[in-house]
Design an enzyme around this catalytic site. Structure first.
Site, PDB file in Angstrom:
ATOM      1  CB  ALA A 235      -7.193  59.185  88.266  1.00 41.98           C
TER       2      ALA A 235
ATOM      3  N   GLY B 156     -11.300  56.491  89.535  1.00 37.55           N
ATOM      4  CA  GLY B 156     -10.847  56.844  90.882  1.00 37.55           C
ATOM      5  C   GLY B 156     -11.935  57.545  91.692  1.00 37.55           C
TER       6      GLY B 156
HETATM    7  N1  CAA Z   1      -9.284  63.626  83.885  1.00 33.24           N
HETATM    8  C1  CAA Z   1      -8.999  64.857  83.427  1.00 33.24           C
HETATM    9  N2  CAA Z   1      -9.936  65.695  82.931  1.00 33.24           N
HETATM   10  C2  CAA Z   1     -11.203  65.274  82.911  1.00 33.24           C
HETATM   11  C3  CAA Z   1     -11.569  63.996  83.371  1.00 33.24           C
HETATM   12  C4  CAA Z   1     -10.546  63.152  83.883  1.00 33.24           C
HETATM   13  N3  CAA Z   1     -10.769  61.952  84.408  1.00 33.24           N
HETATM   14  N4  CAA Z   1     -12.903  63.847  83.217  1.00 33.24           N
HETATM   15  C5  CAA Z   1     -13.343  64.991  82.672  1.00 33.24           C
HETATM   16  N5  CAA Z   1     -12.317  65.852  82.482  1.00 33.24           N
HETATM   17  C6  CAA Z   1     -12.364  67.197  81.890  1.00 33.24           C
HETATM   18  C7  CAA Z   1     -12.377  67.128  80.377  1.00 33.24           C
HETATM   19  O1  CAA Z   1     -11.097  66.921  79.850  1.00 33.24           O
HETATM   20  C8  CAA Z   1     -12.960  68.481  80.038  1.00 33.24           C
HETATM   21  O2  CAA Z   1     -11.966  69.463  80.176  1.00 33.24           O
HETATM   22  P1  CAA Z   1     -11.522  70.361  78.876  1.00 33.24           P
HETATM   23  O3  CAA Z   1     -12.780  71.115  78.534  1.00 33.24           O
HETATM   24  O4  CAA Z   1     -10.428  71.198  79.400  1.00 33.24           O
HETATM   25  O5  CAA Z   1     -11.149  69.365  77.832  1.00 33.24           O
HETATM   26  C9  CAA Z   1     -13.951  68.705  81.173  1.00 33.24           C
HETATM   27  O6  CAA Z   1     -13.565  67.835  82.226  1.00 33.24           O
HETATM   28  C10 CAA Z   1     -15.369  68.398  80.774  1.00 33.24           C
HETATM   29  O7  CAA Z   1     -15.370  67.072  80.263  1.00 33.24           O
HETATM   30  P2  CAA Z   1     -16.010  66.673  78.839  1.00 33.24           P
HETATM   31  O8  CAA Z   1     -15.986  67.836  77.913  1.00 33.24           O
HETATM   32  O9  CAA Z   1     -15.352  65.416  78.399  1.00 33.24           O
HETATM   33  O10 CAA Z   1     -17.517  66.425  79.298  1.00 33.24           O
HETATM   34  P3  CAA Z   1     -18.591  65.421  78.639  1.00 33.24           P
HETATM   35  O11 CAA Z   1     -19.874  65.717  79.326  1.00 33.24           O
HETATM   36  O12 CAA Z   1     -18.530  65.457  77.182  1.00 33.24           O
HETATM   37  O13 CAA Z   1     -18.071  63.957  79.072  1.00 33.24           O
HETATM   38  C11 CAA Z   1     -17.242  62.300  80.603  1.00 33.24           C
HETATM   39  C12 CAA Z   1     -18.053  63.607  80.420  1.00 33.24           C
HETATM   40  C13 CAA Z   1     -17.957  61.131  79.913  1.00 33.24           C
HETATM   41  C14 CAA Z   1     -17.134  62.038  82.110  1.00 33.24           C
HETATM   42  C15 CAA Z   1     -15.835  62.492  79.979  1.00 33.24           C
HETATM   43  O14 CAA Z   1     -15.278  63.705  80.498  1.00 33.24           O
HETATM   44  C16 CAA Z   1     -14.890  61.391  80.283  1.00 33.24           C
HETATM   45  O15 CAA Z   1     -14.953  60.342  79.663  1.00 33.24           O
HETATM   46  N6  CAA Z   1     -13.963  61.598  81.256  1.00 33.24           N
HETATM   47  C17 CAA Z   1     -12.994  60.594  81.616  1.00 33.24           C
HETATM   48  C18 CAA Z   1     -13.595  59.531  82.531  1.00 33.24           C
HETATM   49  C19 CAA Z   1     -12.582  58.461  82.854  1.00 33.24           C
HETATM   50  O16 CAA Z   1     -12.078  57.751  82.009  1.00 33.24           O
HETATM   51  N7  CAA Z   1     -12.293  58.324  84.184  1.00 33.24           N
HETATM   52  C20 CAA Z   1     -11.345  57.315  84.674  1.00 33.24           C
HETATM   53  C21 CAA Z   1      -9.976  57.888  84.731  1.00 33.24           C
HETATM   54  S1  CAA Z   1      -8.742  56.666  85.048  1.00 33.24           S
HETATM   55  C22 CAA Z   1      -8.800  56.398  86.721  1.00 33.24           C
HETATM   56  O17 CAA Z   1      -9.599  56.946  87.439  1.00 33.24           O
HETATM   57  C23 CAA Z   1      -7.734  55.437  87.200  1.00 33.24           C
HETATM   58  C24 CAA Z   1      -7.820  54.937  88.579  1.00 33.24           C
HETATM   59  O18 CAA Z   1      -8.310  53.850  88.827  1.00 33.24           O
HETATM   60  C25 CAA Z   1      -7.246  55.681  89.707  1.00 33.24           C
END
Ligand code: CAA
Length: 255
Positions: free
Chosen positions: A63, A106
């Site tokens: 998400a 999500g």
């Molecule tokens: N939400 C919003 N933006 C996201 C995202 C997310 N879940 N995952 C990645 N992005 C965005 C990043 O913010 C980044 O954008 P910017 O350049 O504008 O900052 C872009 O995608 C590329 O991401 P990274 O630079 O972070 O890429 P990376 O290769 O270094 O890392 C990753 C990849 C490990 C997936 C990292 O992006 C990350 O940890 N993302 C979050 C994952 C997460 O926690 N997901 C769960 C969300 S909570 C949920 O889903 C609740 C539910 O149950 C419904």
């Protein structure tokens, strides 16, 4: 809506892709609204017999954290995707999630609402939520334990362990993992096999697996017998058995 989701229907197979590569396909409200509409369309379209979701570089990295960060509890409740994922799960047709890259939070919950999951060996799948102050909230704590058992699900959810596709296959979290370059081909192979099966039989089996979960064993087996017998009222049963005896390929009408 941002029009980040595409649907392509060819030869009775619907293929849905999310296209938000700049955010690794993170699911914002607009994307989930688009998915919601598409699931309604598929439900009403009797010509669609199979749904494939995914196949892009990243399935979905969860998400959208930027959209959620400042939510109150009420706003978070409205943001959540459970209703849409339930809609996906209750479609009568088989659904396949094709997972490359990240399927987190999500995103993984979207894949869990599908019937089958194919992944690339290198895919990264799991629930990082406890690391950012929450828990899975769109079916994750409910569907994952059913799939892989409570103990392993708790381990993965509590620790936020991200598994590769290869590791996920070993514990049944995905049905099969293949090298990334073979993923789409493998999905098409599964689709080609599924599309040849009797739609009535598939729909009845899918519904029965879901309903069995809500019943005690005896009632479930009775209901299964009832529905099994009811399939003999369908053209699909007559066609399937006749074609078998006549050593020809069946032509199913889904009725
Ligand atoms: N939400 C919003 N933006 C996201 C995202 C997310 N879940 N995952 C990645 N992005 C965005 C990043 O913010 C980044 O954008 P910017 O350049 O504008 O900052 C872009 O995608 C590329 O991401 P990274 O630079 O972070 O890429 P990376 O290769 O270094 O890392 C990753 C990849 C490990 C997936 C990292 O992006 C990350 O940890 N993302 C979050 C994952 C997460 O926690 N997901 C769960 C969300 S909570 C949920 O889903 C609740 C539910 O149950 C419904």
């Amino acid at each position: 809506m941002e029009n980040k989701v595409t649907i392509n229907i060819v030869d009775d197979i619907a293929r849905i892709e999310i296209n938000r590569p700049e955010a690794l396909n993170a699911l914002n409200r607009s994307i989930v609204d688009e998915l919601d509409e598409l699931f309604d369309q598929i439900k009403d379209n009797n010509d669609v017999r199979l749904l494939i979701i995914g196949g892009t570089k990243n399935f979905a990295a969860g998400a959208d954290i930027k959209q959620m960060v400042d939510c109150t509890a009420t706003e978070a409740g409205k943001f959540l995707f459970s209703g849409t994922f339930n809609k996906l799960e209750s479609l009568e047709i088989p659904t396949i999630a094709v997972i490359d890259g990240y399927a987190l939070g999500g995103g993984f919950e979207l894949a869990l609402a599908c019937d089958l999951r194919l992944a690339s060996i290198e895919a990264k799948i799991g629930f990082p939520e406890t690391g950012i102050g929450i828990m899975p909230g769109a079916g994750g704590t409910v569907r994952l334990p059913k799939l892989i058992g409570e103990g392993k699900a708790k381990e993965l959810i509590f620790l936020g362990t991200i598994l590769t596709g290869e590791e996920a296959e070993k514990i049944g979290m995905v049905n099969k993992a293949v090298p990334a370059e073979e993923l789409k081909e493998e999905a098409e192979r599964w689709a080609a096999k599924l599309i040849k099966k009797a739609p009535c039989g598939l729909a009845a089996a899918k519904r029965m697996v879901a309903d069995a979960d809500k019943l005690d064993k005896k009632s479930a087996i009775e209901l299964e017998a009832e529905r099994w017998a009811a399939l003999f009222n369908t053209d699909d049963q007559k066609e399937g058995m006749k074609a078998h005896l006549e050593k020809r390929k069946p032509v199913y009408l889904g009725r």
